[in-house]
Design a protein around this motif. Structure first.
Motif, mmCIF file in Angstrom:
data_model
loop_
_atom_site.group_PDB
_atom_site.id
_atom_site.type_symbol
_atom_site.label_atom_id
_atom_site.label_comp_id
_atom_site.label_asym_id
_atom_site.label_seq_id
_atom_site.Cartn_x
_atom_site.Cartn_y
_atom_site.Cartn_z
ATOM 1 N N THR A 198 0.787 -1.293 -0.011
ATOM 2 C CA THR A 198 -0.063 0.101 0.045
ATOM 3 C C THR A 198 1.120 1.170 0.189
ATOM 4 O O THR A 198 0.284 2.232 -0.492
ATOM 5 C CB THR A 198 -0.882 0.120 1.213
ATOM 6 O OG1 THR A 198 -0.369 -0.234 2.261
ATOM 7 C CG2 THR A 198 -2.245 -0.967 0.925
ATOM 8 N N THR A 199 2.088 1.221 0.574
ATOM 9 C CA THR A 199 2.965 2.598 0.555
ATOM 10 C C THR A 199 3.615 2.714 -0.624
ATOM 11 O O THR A 199 4.517 3.547 -0.664
ATOM 12 C CB THR A 199 3.808 2.392 1.818
ATOM 13 O OG1 THR A 199 4.548 1.351 1.787
ATOM 14 C CG2 THR A 199 2.827 2.594 3.133
ATOM 15 N N GLN A 201 5.115 3.981 -4.183
ATOM 16 C CA GLN A 201 4.541 5.135 -4.861
ATOM 17 C C GLN A 201 5.366 5.239 -6.085
ATOM 18 O O GLN A 201 6.281 4.219 -6.416
ATOM 19 C CB GLN A 201 5.478 6.376 -4.029
ATOM 20 C CG GLN A 201 4.937 6.238 -2.635
ATOM 21 C CD GLN A 201 5.647 7.518 -1.760
ATOM 22 O OE1 GLN A 201 6.356 8.022 -2.454
ATOM 23 N NE2 GLN A 201 5.382 7.668 -0.567
ATOM 24 N N GLU A 202 5.142 6.245 -6.816
ATOM 25 C CA GLU A 202 5.635 6.328 -8.166
ATOM 26 C C GLU A 202 6.983 6.118 -8.160
ATOM 27 O O GLU A 202 7.864 7.082 -7.294
ATOM 28 C CB GLU A 202 5.332 8.024 -8.606
ATOM 29 C CG GLU A 202 5.859 7.960 -10.197
ATOM 30 C CD GLU A 202 5.218 9.305 -10.695
ATOM 31 O OE1 GLU A 202 4.440 10.012 -9.940
ATOM 32 O OE2 GLU A 202 5.560 9.536 -11.716
ATOM 33 N N GLU A 243 -3.972 -1.421 -9.441
ATOM 34 C CA GLU A 243 -3.843 -0.262 -8.382
ATOM 35 C C GLU A 243 -2.332 0.278 -8.774
ATOM 36 O O GLU A 243 -2.170 1.497 -8.581
ATOM 37 C CB GLU A 243 -4.217 -0.770 -7.212
ATOM 38 C CG GLU A 243 -5.858 -0.973 -6.966
ATOM 39 C CD GLU A 243 -6.200 -1.814 -5.580
ATOM 40 O OE1 GLU A 243 -6.997 -2.376 -5.631
ATOM 41 O OE2 GLU A 243 -5.407 -1.758 -4.833
ATOM 42 N N VAL A 244 -1.418 -0.475 -8.377
ATOM 43 C CA VAL A 244 0.024 0.022 -8.342
ATOM 44 C C VAL A 244 0.348 0.678 -9.677
ATOM 45 O O VAL A 244 1.089 1.367 -9.704
ATOM 46 C CB VAL A 244 0.855 -1.155 -7.927
ATOM 47 C CG1 VAL A 244 0.646 -1.346 -6.469
ATOM 48 C CG2 VAL A 244 1.335 -2.367 -8.947
ATOM 49 N N THR A 245 -0.137 -0.018 -10.657
ATOM 50 C CA THR A 245 0.455 0.826 -12.004
ATOM 51 C C THR A 245 -0.303 1.913 -12.182
ATOM 52 O O THR A 245 0.509 2.807 -12.505
ATOM 53 C CB THR A 245 -0.342 -0.404 -13.232
ATOM 54 O OG1 THR A 245 0.072 -1.530 -13.061
ATOM 55 C CG2 THR A 245 0.109 0.317 -14.484
ATOM 56 N N ALA A 246 -1.867 2.195 -11.794
ATOM 57 C CA ALA A 246 -2.319 3.518 -11.770
ATOM 58 C C ALA A 246 -1.395 4.446 -11.042
ATOM 59 O O ALA A 246 -1.417 5.553 -11.170
ATOM 60 C CB ALA A 246 -3.802 3.209 -11.196
ATOM 61 N N ARG A 247 -0.783 3.909 -9.812
ATOM 62 C CA ARG A 247 0.112 4.799 -8.869
ATOM 63 C C ARG A 247 1.473 5.164 -9.513
ATOM 64 O O ARG A 247 2.323 5.860 -9.040
ATOM 65 C CB ARG A 247 0.241 4.506 -7.668
ATOM 66 C CG ARG A 247 -0.930 4.133 -6.741
ATOM 67 C CD ARG A 247 -0.872 4.061 -5.428
ATOM 68 N NE ARG A 247 -0.020 3.221 -4.681
ATOM 69 C CZ ARG A 247 -0.264 1.764 -4.363
ATOM 70 N NH1 ARG A 247 -1.641 1.675 -4.537
ATOM 71 N NH2 ARG A 247 0.589 1.080 -3.731
ATOM 72 N N VAL A 249 3.726 2.746 -9.944
ATOM 73 C CA VAL A 249 4.723 1.965 -9.474
ATOM 74 C C VAL A 249 5.287 0.921 -10.498
ATOM 75 O O VAL A 249 4.179 0.482 -11.433
ATOM 76 C CB VAL A 249 4.205 0.989 -8.254
ATOM 77 C CG1 VAL A 249 5.103 0.078 -7.749
ATOM 78 C CG2 VAL A 249 3.495 2.035 -7.117
#
Ligand SMILES: C[S@@+](CC[C@H](N)C(=O)[O-])C[C@H]1O[C@@H](n2cnc3c(N)ncnc32)[C@H](O)[C@@H]1O
Length: 297
Positions: A198-199, A201-202, A243-247, A249
């Motif tokens: 969850t933490t 980031q880009e 989800e991580v791709t949208a952020r 990561v």
């Protein structure tokens, strides 16, 4: 000053001995461990990233290969993460117990060793999670039990049979000290894979190595702990990838190259590498098998 653990359970300080600096390696054998695939993975890792995340840690072959400056490592197995934490914070105390276990084991006949294995397995199952002795026994059982498996029965007991190895090395003191050093800038988590990232980031990088999507109905080797990794978990993981791709990561994921897996990750880049799979319920189908590597970059 270098500390050397000795079989008589004393820590002896040798002044003037040079620090032994070696590259840390996984200290466990792990079913599904990625050691043999690292050369093929090398071209597929991102060139640059900030924090490294490995939410399905196991023996951490990729972490020890990449040696990132900052990392968040996770596994759902509490005893496994407790062992990493003990190496991180109490390597001396852990090494003393391991010396004693190894000296005792190596002085025994093979029949005695088998009895010792089952006695210590029962002791392991009776110890509270988080005890130092349990972590030492996890390493001992991993090296003397069958094939680096970590399998628990539904009631939660570690139930892997004796491995019948001649003179298993059990542990390497210098490596455990190098691992301890490597873990100094690492956060170790014991939660589910979704919570563990969850933490991120880009610019961060996550390597996902989940239990395999089964090759066939009978070949489901996913019981690393008392909770199996279901198809629902595989679907949740596919959602986590979005989800991580949208952020922003970066991620890389490996899984068995099955049609189900190709379909689960159809929105991402897919590569194949060749692995020799040691664990399969059908011994005739051991051998080279394609491994799918999925990336979002
Ligand atoms: C294929 S192994 C990882 C092997 C690792 N890459 C290595 O080189 O040794 C999968 C790991 O995922 C862990 N695991 C299973 N379900 C999990 C979950 N829901 N969340 C986090 N970890 C999980 C297992 O305990 C196991 O250690």
């Amino acid at each position: 000053m270098r500390k050397v653990g000795l079989p008589d359970q004393q820590l002896v300080m040798f002044e003037n001995l040079p620090e032994v600096r070696i590259k840390p390696e996984p200290f466990l054998k792990w079913a599904g461990g990625k050691g043999q695939l690292l050369t093929q993975f090398a071209a597929l890792f991102p060139k640059n990233f900030n924090c490294y995340f490995e939410p399905f840690l196991g023996s951490g072959a990729v972490f020890f290969h990449l040696r990132p400056h900052k990392a968040i490592l996770n596994d759902v197995n509490p005893s496994l993460i407790a062992a990493y934490r003990h190496i991180q914070t109490q390597p001396d105390e852990l090494i003393i117990i391991l010396y004693s276990l190894r000296q005792n084991y190596h002085s025994q006949s093979s029949q005695e060793q088998e009895r010792t294995y089952y006695r210590l397995r029962a002791r392991y199952n009776g110890l509270p999670s988080g005890s130092l002795e349990k972590s030492a026994l996890l390493i001992f059982l991993n090296k003397t039990g069958y094939n680096g498996l970590y399998r628990e029965s539904k009631k939660g007991g570690f139930n892997v049979p004796f491995g019948r190895y001649d003179n298993p090395s059990i542990f390497d003191e210098n490596n455990l000290r190098a691992v301890s050093q490597e873990l100094q800038n690492v956060t170790l988590l014991n939660t589910g894979f979704k919570e563990a990232v969850t933490t991120a980031q880009e610019g961060d990088f996550i390597y996902f190595d989940p239990p395999y999507v089964p090759l066939s109905k009978t070949a489901s080797f996913t019981s690393y702990t008392s909770q199996d990794f279901s198809l629902a978990d595989q679907l949740t993981l596919a959602g986590t990838l979005n989800e991580v791709t949208a952020r922003g990561v970066l991620f890389m994921l490996s899984n068995a190259a099955t049609d189900t897996a190709r379909d689960l990750y159809k929105n991402f880049n897919q590569h194949e590498v060749m692995a020799s799979r040691a664990i399969n319920s059908n011994p005739n189908s051991r051998g080279k098998i394609a491994e799918l590597v999925v990336t979002n970059y």
